[in-house]
Design a protein around this motif. Sequence first.
Motif, mmCIF file in Angstrom:
data_model
loop_
_atom_site.group_PDB
_atom_site.id
_atom_site.type_symbol
_atom_site.label_atom_id
_atom_site.label_comp_id
_atom_site.label_asym_id
_atom_site.label_seq_id
_atom_site.Cartn_x
_atom_site.Cartn_y
_atom_site.Cartn_z
ATOM 1 N N THR A 1 24.025 40.190 39.420
ATOM 2 C CA THR A 1 25.043 40.628 39.801
ATOM 3 C C THR A 1 25.790 41.330 38.975
ATOM 4 O O THR A 1 26.472 42.497 39.385
ATOM 5 C CB THR A 1 26.031 39.478 40.321
ATOM 6 N N LEU A 2 25.937 41.069 37.730
ATOM 7 C CA LEU A 2 26.521 41.953 36.591
ATOM 8 C C LEU A 2 26.024 43.349 36.358
ATOM 9 O O LEU A 2 26.631 44.255 36.489
ATOM 10 C CB LEU A 2 26.450 41.224 35.162
ATOM 11 N N LEU A 3 24.402 43.391 36.606
ATOM 12 C CA LEU A 3 23.738 44.703 36.416
ATOM 13 C C LEU A 3 24.180 45.634 37.889
ATOM 14 O O LEU A 3 24.487 46.624 37.428
ATOM 15 C CB LEU A 3 22.105 44.400 36.565
ATOM 16 N N THR A 4 24.217 44.873 38.953
ATOM 17 C CA THR A 4 24.676 45.594 40.148
ATOM 18 C C THR A 4 26.205 46.208 40.007
ATOM 19 O O THR A 4 26.311 47.392 40.510
ATOM 20 C CB THR A 4 24.759 44.824 41.408
ATOM 21 N N TRP A 5 27.087 45.216 39.480
ATOM 22 C CA TRP A 5 28.300 45.960 39.254
ATOM 23 C C TRP A 5 28.556 46.978 38.487
ATOM 24 O O TRP A 5 29.185 48.209 38.425
ATOM 25 C CB TRP A 5 29.461 44.846 38.745
ATOM 26 N N ILE A 6 27.667 47.155 37.145
ATOM 27 C CA ILE A 6 27.685 48.129 36.137
ATOM 28 C C ILE A 6 27.101 49.423 36.993
ATOM 29 O O ILE A 6 27.675 50.432 36.632
ATOM 30 C CB ILE A 6 27.017 47.730 34.880
ATOM 31 N N GLU A 7 26.178 49.303 37.706
ATOM 32 C CA GLU A 7 25.427 50.331 38.210
ATOM 33 C C GLU A 7 26.254 51.087 39.299
ATOM 34 O O GLU A 7 26.281 52.275 39.549
ATOM 35 C CB GLU A 7 24.082 50.017 38.897
ATOM 36 N N ARG A 8 27.121 50.371 40.100
ATOM 37 C CA ARG A 8 27.988 50.681 41.007
ATOM 38 C C ARG A 8 29.246 51.340 40.290
ATOM 39 O O ARG A 8 29.886 52.173 41.063
ATOM 40 C CB ARG A 8 28.513 49.627 41.750
ATOM 41 N N GLY A 9 29.380 51.260 39.027
ATOM 42 C CA GLY A 9 30.690 51.986 38.358
ATOM 43 C C GLY A 9 31.843 51.159 38.603
ATOM 44 O O GLY A 9 32.898 51.842 38.618
ATOM 45 N N GLU A 10 31.757 49.785 38.556
ATOM 46 C CA GLU A 10 32.998 49.150 38.585
ATOM 47 C C GLU A 10 33.826 48.960 37.096
ATOM 48 O O GLU A 10 34.808 48.474 37.056
ATOM 49 C CB GLU A 10 32.626 47.653 38.849
ATOM 50 N N VAL A 11 33.087 49.646 36.227
ATOM 51 C CA VAL A 11 33.863 49.417 34.735
ATOM 52 C C VAL A 11 34.681 50.545 34.725
ATOM 53 O O VAL A 11 34.316 51.659 35.031
ATOM 54 C CB VAL A 11 32.648 49.433 33.572
ATOM 55 N N ASN A 12 35.926 50.094 34.250
ATOM 56 C CA ASN A 12 37.029 50.956 34.213
ATOM 57 C C ASN A 12 37.903 50.428 33.009
ATOM 58 O O ASN A 12 37.497 49.467 32.243
ATOM 59 C CB ASN A 12 37.887 51.200 35.230
ATOM 60 N N ARG A 13 39.056 51.129 32.815
ATOM 61 C CA ARG A 13 40.013 50.714 31.532
ATOM 62 C C ARG A 13 40.299 49.339 31.798
ATOM 63 O O ARG A 13 40.568 48.371 30.667
ATOM 64 C CB ARG A 13 40.894 51.675 31.213
#
Length: 581
Positions: free
Chosen positions: A242-254
């Motif tokens: 799940t963490l990998l999918t979120w990072i690949e989707r671009g959920e990381v922001n400030r």
Amino acid sequence: MTLPMSDPTAWATAMNNLGMAPLGIAGQPILPDFDPALGMMTGIPPITPMMPGLGIVPPPIPPDMPVVKEIIHCKSCTLFPPNPNLPPPATRERPPGCKTVFVGGLPENGTEQIIVEVFEQCGEIIAIRKSKKNFCHIRFAEEYMVDKALYLSGYRIRLGSSTDKKDTGRLHVDFAQARDDLYEWECKQRMLAREERHRRRMEEERLRPPSPPPVVHYSDHECSIVAEKLKDDTKFSEAVQTLLTWIERGEVNRRSANNFYSMIQSANSHVRRLVNEKAAHEKDMEEAKEKFKQALSGILIQFEQIVAVYHSASKQKAWDHFTKAQRKNISVWCKQAEEIRNIHNDELMGIRREEEMEMSDDEIEETTETKETEESALVSQAEALKEENDSLRWQLDAYRNEVELLKQEQGKAHREDDPNKEQQLKLLQQALQGMQQHLLKVQEEYKRKEAELEKIKDDKLQVEKMLENLKEKESCASRLCASSQDSDYPLEKTLNSCPVKSEREALLVGIISTFLHVHPFGASIEYICSYLHRLDNKICTSDVECLMSRLQHTFKQEMTGVGASLEKRWKFCGFEGLKLT
């Protein structure tokens, strides 16, 4: 409408000639014991109701096959068969899905009731279109009924017992083309095609691998749940996916960077656990190997003892007291035990060889010299054993010659009892037996030394191969270092040497220039390499970056962004470089 038949036997005979189950006016079988496979006309397959659904048309009757047609009596008319010597009536090509026939040659006084009386015996009639010109079109419910109706083509029809010309006629039955038949046939074909497509789709869905479970969208609540799962060893794999999918989707922001950092830190905490688990499994494997090796060595010791028992029983002191059958069994047992012992010995040596191959590179380099010395020592021992073996053979031949001379002298002396000669003969026999046993032991030792020498040679070849591989790796590393040093040289040296060294690099320059030309704000090296990997998976990121750094008049690197979003981007400056050069 139920019209009884005046002579059902004639109609049954006619239908039997075609291999069809004869039906009455009401659709009931006239002959209940009729077997369609046992018709009078051999060679014609029976017509079944499955034929129209499959679009199968029965084969035509061979011209040389005589067809026996009889008189058919109906309630209001009589049908007389045509002359059997005449050729069969001509018919047109059968349209697809044909259920309609053309009937010509009807009597002028013929009515629709008479037509129904004659042709309803072929099957269920859906519609009749009668014309004033002595012909009509009959549409049946099924396709196979048309074949029954064609059988009546050529019959002469007479109404009642009248001989008037208006009450007689010659029937001509032929295929007719109707829009309704064609439409039904096309609908049936489309239905079959839909069924086939559905069947193929179901087969493809059955063979398709199952899709992975859906991953929930990112939210603070789901983030807290995944963070708790990451701390649990049993749910770690699901949470990491799940963490990998979120990072690949671009959920990381400030706003969510701290949450993702904490989850990545939790994932990193499992590295030590995995390393410890691997070490524990390796320890268990080593202990199991050690136990297996000890058990195998114990089995080999017992095999050696059994073989020693067989060898001691094969000596002359005990061998002479056994019968021939017992000696044979002992020799067979000895051979079997030696073969099994050799197999287990080879297995144990293979385990030891694998353990030796697992040594580190330093140990391999240190042991090469010791193995060379051991090899030389084994070679010298093998040569010494060979010389000793040859000398023992020569002594054995000498003793054999002496024994033969003594036997000859005893034969000449007519077997005189001489105690000195008998004692000498016994001594020589004992010495001969001792020499034979010693020779066998020396031969076994020689073979064992040769086997050890061959194994050491194989080990030496493997070590040499490993050293060559290490040297190749060192040379590759030195080349990589040299290429990285060359990339740091100033612009003047790169201009003096040719920046593009091969046709492959020239192609890469063209592709990268085209890619950057459509990205005027530049692109990162990872973005460029991801585009190039679609064309060739063997392209290395360091090679691409080195090539672009050599062409400073074509590509330039700039820093974009502020603070944490600072990023290096490459831009195409070929047009500006052309003006400068």
